[in-house]
Scaffold this active site. Structure first.
Site, PDB file in Angstrom:
ATOM      1  N   HIS A 114      -4.666   5.612   6.004  1.00 49.99           N
ATOM      2  CA  HIS A 114      -3.743   6.321   5.088  1.00 49.99           C
ATOM      3  C   HIS A 114      -2.296   6.325   5.579  1.00 49.99           C
ATOM      4  CE1 HIS A 114      -7.129   7.388   2.651  1.00 49.99           C
ATOM      5  NE2 HIS A 114      -7.649   8.196   3.561  1.00 49.99           N
ATOM      6  N   ASP A 159      -2.327   0.552   6.766  1.00 49.60           N
ATOM      7  CA  ASP A 159      -3.270   0.095   5.736  1.00 49.60           C
ATOM      8  C   ASP A 159      -2.946  -1.352   5.346  1.00 49.60           C
ATOM      9  OD1 ASP A 159      -4.510   2.555   5.776  1.00 49.60           O
ATOM     10  OD2 ASP A 159      -3.741   3.237   3.838  1.00 49.60           O
ATOM     11  N   GLU A 167       1.875   5.190  -0.059  1.00 51.74           N
ATOM     12  CA  GLU A 167       1.418   6.560   0.164  1.00 51.74           C
ATOM     13  C   GLU A 167       2.249   7.440  -0.758  1.00 51.74           C
ATOM     14  OE1 GLU A 167      -1.297   6.925   1.836  1.00 51.74           O
ATOM     15  OE2 GLU A 167      -1.201   4.872   2.573  1.00 51.74           O
ATOM     16  N   ASP A 173      -2.285   1.467  -7.011  1.00 58.39           N
ATOM     17  CA  ASP A 173      -0.867   1.302  -6.640  1.00 58.39           C
ATOM     18  C   ASP A 173      -0.039   0.737  -7.793  1.00 58.39           C
ATOM     19  OD1 ASP A 173      -0.882   1.422  -3.278  1.00 58.39           O
ATOM     20  OD2 ASP A 173      -2.748   0.809  -4.221  1.00 58.39           O
ATOM     21  N   ASP A 202       0.854  -1.202   0.000  1.00 58.13           N
ATOM     22  CA  ASP A 202       0.000   0.000   0.000  1.00 58.13           C
ATOM     23  C   ASP A 202       0.884   1.244   0.000  1.00 58.13           C
ATOM     24  OD1 ASP A 202      -2.904   1.049   0.431  1.00 58.13           O
ATOM     25  OD2 ASP A 202      -1.644   2.197   1.803  1.00 58.13           O
TER      26      ASP A 202
END
Ligand code: AMP
Ligand code: MG
Ligand code: MG
Length: 266
Positions: A236, A241, A81, A178, A79
């Site tokens: 987030h 996550d 960011e 992603d 995941d």
């Protein structure tokens, strides 16, 4: 075709009913949970699974036992960011790169890759981004850049036996962004090749929708509450996550769901 399978697990008796086709309707029995495997890929029979004596509405304690067989040796939960603001930032850059390696049968976390990433084009994080992700400027300053991180990931993959062609692994992400958009987009910008192992994935939102019959529009919070799980950490935060994605997978696997690839850039 109807087939009964029973086995003993941690002192509990399970009976599983497979049917050749069809989508499920919920059983009225609270002790019975129904999961419909409605994925288009190669499950021998599109199966409807009912497991008796499963406390389906309660999260089971973390366990060492195996779930219904999966088709992968490992799941690699990922995941990203990325830099962001109230308006679109162009190009977006990855600032957190976490991967959890889950055992394909127990869904337990076996290894973790995690680093924050120094953004180059927009090195200063916006206050919006820090508020959204919990990532502060000091957490990315001096950290490796994406090309360096991709080499670190490759080393970690090799160290964990994940580059062995006999080992069948697949990335799992919440949505397609992603691996369909973010990583290929930034690699293209930097003139870097995307390693093949990032070119197929399972979108957990699609898997959840196959399993539960509802598409989780707002992603993680919807799936967590739909499965009566506890949210871990901060929404987030990439690593948090990932942990929540892993818990959702574990619960779906416990209910008998078999994960299949949903996306590809190949
Ligand atoms: P997520 O995995 O949902 O935490 O989001 C991944 C990235 O998408 C974040 O690091 C942001 O760059 C971007 N993002 C997610 N939600 C928002 C939002 N509400 N507004 C702007 N960007 C967002
Ligand atoms: Mg995400
Ligand atoms: Mg995230």
């Amino acid at each position: 075709m109807v087939q009964f399978v029973s086995w003993n697990r941690s002192g509990q008796f399970f009976r599983i009913l497979y049917r050749g086709s069809g989508l499920g309707t919920s059983s009225k029995r609270t002790s019975t949970k129904l999961v419909a495997n409605r994925q288009s890929s190669s499950i021998p029979s599109q199966s409807l699974l009912i497991a008796n004596n499963m406390a389906s509405e309660q999260q089971q304690p973390s366990s060492k036992f195996s779930f219904h067989p999966q088709t992968y040796h490992n799941f690699l939960v990922l995941d990203f960011e990325a830099t962001c603001d109230e308006q679109l930032i162009n190009p977006q850059e990855i600032i957190e790169f976490p991967i959890l390696k889950l055992h394909g049968r127990t869904l337990e976390i076996e290894s973790t890759f995690h680093t924050y990433v120094q953004p180059i084009v927009h090195p200063k994080l916006t206050s919006f981004c820090t508020k959204l992700t919990g990532i502060e400027q000091s957490m990315v300053d001096g950290k490796p850049t994406l090309p360096e991180v991709l080499q670190m990931v490759d080393d970690w993959m090799r160290d964990n036996g994940l580059l062995d062609p006999k080992v069948n692994s697949i990335f799992v992400t919440c949505g397609d962004w992603d691996l369909k958009t973010m990583l290929p987009g930034q690699c293209q910008y930097l003139g870097l090749p995307v390693p093949d192992y990032f070119k197929k994935w399972i979108n957990l939102k699609k898997a959840y929708s196959f399993a539960m019959g509802k598409y989780p529009k707002n992603g993680l919070p919807f799936m967590i509450s739909g499965l009566n799980l506890q949210h871990i950490g901060k929404l987030h935060s990439g690593i948090d996550d990932c942990k929540n994605i892993a818990n959702i997978m574990k619960e779906l696997a416990r209910r008998g769901f078999t994960f299949k690839q949903t996306g590809s850039n190949l």
